[in-house]
Scaffold this active site. Structure first.
Site, PDB file in Angstrom:
ATOM      1  N   GLN A  67      33.354  40.141  11.396  1.00 18.50           N
ATOM      2  CA  GLN A  67      32.896  40.811  10.180  1.00 18.50           C
ATOM      3  C   GLN A  67      34.092  41.179   9.306  1.00 18.50           C
ATOM      4  O   GLN A  67      35.142  41.583   9.818  1.00 18.50           O
ATOM      5  CB  GLN A  67      32.121  42.085  10.509  1.00 18.50           C
ATOM      6  CG  GLN A  67      31.548  42.796   9.292  1.00 18.50           C
ATOM      7  CD  GLN A  67      30.897  44.123   9.643  1.00 18.50           C
ATOM      8  OE1 GLN A  67      31.561  45.151   9.672  1.00 18.50           O
ATOM      9  NE2 GLN A  67      29.604  44.095   9.934  1.00 18.50           N
ATOM     10  N   SER A  74      30.047  46.933   4.799  1.00 16.93           N
ATOM     11  CA  SER A  74      30.116  45.590   5.366  1.00 16.93           C
ATOM     12  C   SER A  74      29.937  44.575   4.249  1.00 16.93           C
ATOM     13  O   SER A  74      29.050  44.714   3.402  1.00 16.93           O
ATOM     14  CB  SER A  74      29.023  45.400   6.421  1.00 16.93           C
ATOM     15  OG  SER A  74      29.160  46.348   7.465  1.00 16.93           O
ATOM     16  N   ASP A 122      26.663  45.742  14.876  1.00 15.09           N
ATOM     17  CA  ASP A 122      27.287  46.323  13.685  1.00 15.09           C
ATOM     18  C   ASP A 122      27.810  47.733  13.949  1.00 15.09           C
ATOM     19  O   ASP A 122      28.420  48.337  13.074  1.00 15.09           O
ATOM     20  CB  ASP A 122      26.281  46.333  12.533  1.00 15.09           C
ATOM     21  CG  ASP A 122      26.923  46.568  11.178  1.00 15.09           C
ATOM     22  OD1 ASP A 122      28.085  46.170  11.000  1.00 15.09           O
ATOM     23  OD2 ASP A 122      26.269  47.165  10.302  1.00 15.09           O
TER      24      ASP A 122
END
Length: 296
Positions: free
Chosen positions: A288, A238, A214
């Site tokens: 993502q 996110s 991430d």
């Protein structure tokens, strides 16, 4: 890491703290607790929640099944002042595959839902992407060294955050300034590894990679627009996160992430990442979508 962590903290101490953070505590059958970040303030880093949720899923499954993919949705920001509770649901247990659903909660409210698939290792047809042609890590400087070189252009309020010691060493292929962002291609690459060894627990190496997957990901979709969360009033978060684990790896050895963003629009940005071992193997892939809302 804690903003008050001394800059000369030994790497082994930083890594041990991260391992402890990702080592979830079992409270009951299929019920786990993830520790809070010591000294943390504000919103929980998304990689921490995903990694702890994966650990809960892995703890609920017997060897030889190992995690090969996960899909997660962020629903609410986590609060670093509190631990996180993870409840595991055993949706499927087959001879080759198992599926686990994990709900992460704080103060009785769900903050993340994650589904993980686990498989008994087996042989099969094989091919892979080639690793990008980039300089080796030994030819590059660390992100921390680059930031310390530009200390004079970093406003005082940002220095504790940007210069704090971290358990993950990152060496960007193309250095960039946080305070003079320029529009550029929506792609970036960096070498990364834990700054100290962590032993041979493969589940912990998977959790660490999940944690690092991430990092610097959502910002890729802001690159062609010459904006970031420091220089502009940019709201980012996110929304979902998907990770596929292809091959065995060690998180305390050099890995390369190659990231690109093929699309952004409607206050959302989509980002992809391939992670390679130094020997050229493609060991993981990431995707993502995140919120990128530029406020006036």
């Amino acid at each position: 890491m804690d903003l008050n962590t001394p800059r000369d903290t030994p790497p082994e101490t930083l890594v041990a703290s991260l391992v402890a953070l990702l080592d979830v505590e079992q409270l009951d059958t299929d019920l786990y607790r993830g520790a809070r970040q010591p000294g943390g303030v504000g919103r929980v880093f998304g990689g921490q929640v995903i990694a702890q949720a994966l650990q809960a899923a892995q703890r609920s499954t017997d060897a030889p099944k190992t995690a090969h993919s996960l899909h997660a949705y962020f629903m609410r920001p986590g609060d670093e002042n509190h631990p996180i509770i993870y409840r595991v649901v055993r949706d499927f247990e087959g001879r080759s595959f198992a599926t686990r659903r994990v709900i992460a909660t704080q103060n009785g409210q769900p903050i993340l839902s994650l589904t993980a698939s686990l498989q008994v290792p087996e042989e099969g047809l094989h091919h892979r992407d080639a690793m990008p042609d980039v300089p080796p890590p030994d030819a590059l400087r660390s992100e921390r060294e680059l930031r310390e070189e530009m200390i004079d252009e970093i406003p005082e309020k940002w220095r504790p955050h940007l210069l704090r010691p971290r358990p993950v060493e990152i060496r960007p292929v193309h250095a960039r300034s946080w305070f003079r962002p320029e529009a550029r291609e929506p792609a970036q690459a960096s070498w990364f590894r834990l700054c100290a060894p962590i032993g041979d627990d493969a589940a912990m190496h998977r959790a660490v990679l999940t944690y690092t997957s991430d990092m610097s990901l959502l910002g890729t979709c802001t690159l062609p627009h010459g904006v970031n969360w420091i220089t502009h009033d940019l709201q980012t978060a996110s929304l979902d996160h998907a990770l596929w684990l292809h091959e065995p790896f060690r998180a305390d050895e050099w890995l390369l992430y190659a990231t690109d963003s093929p699309w952004a629009g409607h206050a959302r940005g989509f980002n992809r990442r391939r992670i390679f071992a130094q020997d050229g193997r493609l060991v993981a892939s990431v995707a993502q979508e995140g919120l990128i809302r530029l406020r006036k």
